[in-house]
Design a protein around this motif. Sequence first.
Motif, mmCIF file in Angstrom:
data_model
loop_
_atom_site.group_PDB
_atom_site.id
_atom_site.type_symbol
_atom_site.label_atom_id
_atom_site.label_comp_id
_atom_site.label_asym_id
_atom_site.label_seq_id
_atom_site.Cartn_x
_atom_site.Cartn_y
_atom_site.Cartn_z
ATOM 1 N N ARG A 147 0.870 -1.116 -0.034
ATOM 2 C CA ARG A 147 -0.073 0.023 0.092
ATOM 3 C C ARG A 147 0.853 1.251 -0.073
ATOM 4 O O ARG A 147 1.590 1.474 1.006
ATOM 5 C CB ARG A 147 -0.928 0.090 1.064
ATOM 6 N N GLY A 148 0.971 2.032 -1.220
ATOM 7 C CA GLY A 148 1.621 3.312 -1.151
ATOM 8 C C GLY A 148 0.913 4.308 -0.480
ATOM 9 O O GLY A 148 -0.364 4.415 0.018
ATOM 10 N N GLY A 149 1.628 5.485 -0.227
ATOM 11 C CA GLY A 149 0.911 6.544 0.576
ATOM 12 C C GLY A 149 -0.112 7.055 -0.026
ATOM 13 O O GLY A 149 -1.051 7.676 0.467
ATOM 14 N N ASP A 150 -0.287 6.834 -1.431
ATOM 15 C CA ASP A 150 -1.419 7.404 -2.306
ATOM 16 C C ASP A 150 -2.497 6.321 -2.301
ATOM 17 O O ASP A 150 -3.538 6.495 -3.016
ATOM 18 C CB ASP A 150 -0.883 7.809 -3.743
ATOM 19 N N SER A 151 -2.413 5.214 -1.519
ATOM 20 C CA SER A 151 -3.328 4.265 -1.309
ATOM 21 C C SER A 151 -3.592 3.368 -2.577
ATOM 22 O O SER A 151 -4.350 2.616 -2.631
ATOM 23 C CB SER A 151 -4.874 4.515 -1.188
ATOM 24 N N SER A 152 -2.612 3.404 -3.333
ATOM 25 C CA SER A 152 -2.337 2.551 -4.834
ATOM 26 C C SER A 152 -1.516 1.417 -4.293
ATOM 27 O O SER A 152 -0.637 1.493 -3.382
ATOM 28 C CB SER A 152 -2.063 3.156 -5.984
ATOM 29 N N ILE B 253 3.482 -2.854 4.653
ATOM 30 C CA ILE B 253 2.229 -2.659 4.650
ATOM 31 C C ILE B 253 1.445 -3.223 3.378
ATOM 32 O O ILE B 253 1.100 -2.467 2.260
ATOM 33 C CB ILE B 253 2.095 -0.988 4.573
ATOM 34 N N THR B 254 1.027 -4.396 3.615
ATOM 35 C CA THR B 254 0.294 -5.020 2.361
ATOM 36 C C THR B 254 -0.966 -5.295 2.498
ATOM 37 O O THR B 254 -1.391 -5.375 3.773
ATOM 38 C CB THR B 254 1.186 -6.263 1.946
ATOM 39 N N SER B 255 -1.629 -5.603 1.478
ATOM 40 C CA SER B 255 -3.094 -5.643 1.356
ATOM 41 C C SER B 255 -3.574 -6.305 0.125
ATOM 42 O O SER B 255 -2.962 -6.105 -0.867
ATOM 43 C CB SER B 255 -3.825 -4.217 1.669
#
Length: 171
Positions: free
Chosen positions: A39-44, A108-110
Amino acid sequence: MLCFAYGSNMSTQRLAARIPARFMTTAMLPAYRLAFHQRGGDSSGKCDIVPASSQSAVYGVVWEVAPHHKPTLDGYEGLGVAYDETWLTVTDLAGEGQFEVQAYVGKITSTGMHPYTWYKHHVLNGAREHGLPSAYVRALERIAAHHDPDTERHAREMALHGFNELLVRGA
């Protein structure tokens, strides 16, 4: 120090916008698979490497990074927050042997994450630029991606590869 890039930093333009680095070789990391679940800081979704079966492999680029530029790269990658660092052994695709390299691994994986189109473009551009195996490039091309709602960021990221926003949007 040698760094193994398997995501957007494979692209010379992308990495050069961050730090100077010297291309060393292309390489394969056996028994891992590529996932866009960080999960990037931009939620992508951003790239990560995950241990996998012995038949799996991740391909990428080995860069030589000067020690004084490593903290800057660590900052871009969110070392300690978004990614940890590890040391791995990769095999040179040119047949020069093996290299001990530093790589970033996601924290931070999803599930269900998808990259933005501009991020996927960085990854594909780097893979094509450095002649990674065609089957691997085709697999990257099949990754689902979403358009970034931040049109300024999209235009800025695509401009690294000489793309004009009007061309990208098809106008």
